[in-house]
Design an enzyme around this catalytic site. Structure first.
Site, short mmCIF file in Angstrom:
data_model
loop_
_atom_site.label_atom_id
_atom_site.label_comp_id
_atom_site.label_asym_id
_atom_site.label_seq_id
_atom_site.Cartn_x
_atom_site.Cartn_y
_atom_site.Cartn_z
N HIS A 46 0.83 -1.20 0.00
CA HIS A 46 0.00 0.00 0.00
C HIS A 46 0.87 1.26 0.00
O HIS A 46 1.57 1.54 0.98
CB HIS A 46 -0.88 -0.04 1.27
N GLU A 73 1.04 -0.71 -4.86
CA GLU A 73 -0.25 0.01 -4.89
C GLU A 73 -0.01 1.50 -5.01
O GLU A 73 0.95 2.04 -4.43
CB GLU A 73 -1.03 -0.29 -3.60
N HIS A 88 -1.62 10.20 -2.54
CA HIS A 88 -2.89 9.81 -1.92
C HIS A 88 -3.82 10.99 -1.68
O HIS A 88 -4.98 10.99 -2.08
CB HIS A 88 -2.66 9.07 -0.60
N GLU A 167 -5.11 2.77 -8.32
CA GLU A 167 -6.42 3.34 -7.97
C GLU A 167 -6.63 4.68 -8.67
O GLU A 167 -5.75 5.55 -8.62
CB GLU A 167 -6.51 3.55 -6.44
#
Ligand code: G3P
Ligand code: CA
Length: 375
Positions: A46, A73, A88, A167
């Site tokens: 992550h 990720e 993020h 993502e």
């Protein structure tokens, strides 16, 4: 595959009896993951190995790669001048020195900056300040990374070739990002239809069929990703609250009287079983191969949300022929708990610990690998 999966799991359960039913369904999920070229269970680093190094930087991604994580990720955003990069948060305050370099624009979203501007920022020093026990002088001055640079990192170690788990972050802020992502992956050879075979071994996920997984919380983005890259595995991320599943209670955290957000989220549940199932059914109908649910962590903290990996939930998802990759788990007590509940992979900031838990420990320590990479 899904209908066969459900039927054979049921048949095997009946034939083998309750004691062996778990083993039967375990082998069914093994087969399901293998069909997509996805390791089972999967280690998803992550934002890289972000417990041990500043998130989404070269230090973090190189460490995750060299430890042997299956996937790197990242949260994808697009700069003002159209460059795809990993970050993020919506703005740059928490993880960079934007406040000192661009004081007038410190609250601006990251996409208000050109890539040249973003590259002037220090994305490592905040970590040394926040985590002095894990600080390293070489983290100071680390840069925000473009998707191209993360792909370079993923490809650079001949012994460890992780896949990419990407993502689309707040995709409504980036119209067309799904198309841009496809173009970039295509240009870099990561959508090559010839790579239709599973990886030849555990450390070559980035060379096989499951080399890229796409993830999003947004239904609209899932549909666009499916349109742009129908052949690439997709995961719908699950969450209870705004933009996600409707909760049983609409009382806000501020009005709840709960001592912290983890306690509040732990009590949040989807408003009904039907509400949960509706999201799984939607994901399935849109071509997702699995879901990415939140979890409630034993020791709370800011990664602890609603428990969406209860056994009945995982069973429902499996019965639809889909996988479950839970976010974001860092402690063995929780690794154990979510695996017992039936998940198929874990997003973790501590890839080194999860690899140990899965009996796939790295040959070298975190410290050795960081030093090898110059940190
Ligand atoms: O992408 C899975 C997990 O990362 C979702 O949470 O907020 O860390 O992106 P977040
Ligand atoms: Ca993410």
């Amino acid at each position: 595959m899904p209908a066969t999966f459900t039927k054979s799991a049921l048949l095997l359960s009946l034939m083998l009896g309750l004691g062996q039913a778990h083993a039967a369904s375990q082998s069914a999920t093994d087969a399901l993951a293998a069909a997509h070229g996805i390791p089972h269970p999967a280690v998803i680093a992550h934002r890289g190995a972000s417990f041990d190094a500043p998130e989404s930087t070269a230090a973090s991604y190189k460490l995750a790669r060299d430890l042997g994580a299956d996937y790197l990720e990242m949260d994808l955003q697009r700069s003002k001048d159209g460059v795809l990069f990993a970050l993020h948060d919506n703005n740059l305050q928490r993880t960079t020195d934007v406040a000192s370099k661009f004081p007038d624009r410190k609250d601006s979203p990251a996409n208000a900056f050109t890539m040249a501007e973003l590259k002037t920022l220090d994305a490592g020093s905040w970590y040394n300040t926040k985590y002095p026990d894990r600080a390293r002088p070489a983290y100071a001055g680390l840069k925000i990374l473009t998707l191209d640079e993360i792909i370079d990192i993923a490809q650079a170690n001949p012994q460890h070739k992780p896949g990419l788990y990407i993502e689309t972050k707040e995709p409504q802020l980036f119209p067309g990002i799904e198309h841009d992502l496809k173009e970039k992956l295509q240009a870099r050879g990561w959508l090559n239809p010839a790579d239709s075979k599973p990886a030849k071994n555990q450390l070559a996920v980035g060379e096989g069929k499951g080399k890229v997984i796409l993830q999003t919380f947004e239904k609209n983005s899932l549909e666009l990703l499916q349109k742009e890259m129908p052949q690439v595995p997709k995961i719908l991320l699950l969450w209870v609250g705004e933009g996600g599943m409707e909760p049983q209670s609409k009382v806000s955290f501020a009005d709840s009287g709960d001592k912290d957000k983890a306690t509040y989220y732990a009590r949040q549940q989807p408003k009904s079983e039907a509400e949960f199932k509706q999201w799984i059914d939607y994901a399935k109908a849109q071509g997702a191969i699995g879901t990415g649910p939140s979890a409630a962590l034993t020791h709370g903290g800011d990664q602890s949300y609603s428990d969406l990996v209860q056994p009945w939930m995982n069973k429902y998802t499996h019965d639809k022929g889909m996988l479950v990759h839970v976010y974001t788990i860092d402690e063995p007590v929780d690794f154990q708990k979510v695996m017992a509940a039936g998940v198929d992979g874990i997003f973790t900031n501590r890839a080194s610990e999860l690899l140990k838990f899965y009996k796939r420990p790295a040959a070298e320590t975190v410290d050795q690998l960081l030093k090898k990479n110059g940190y």
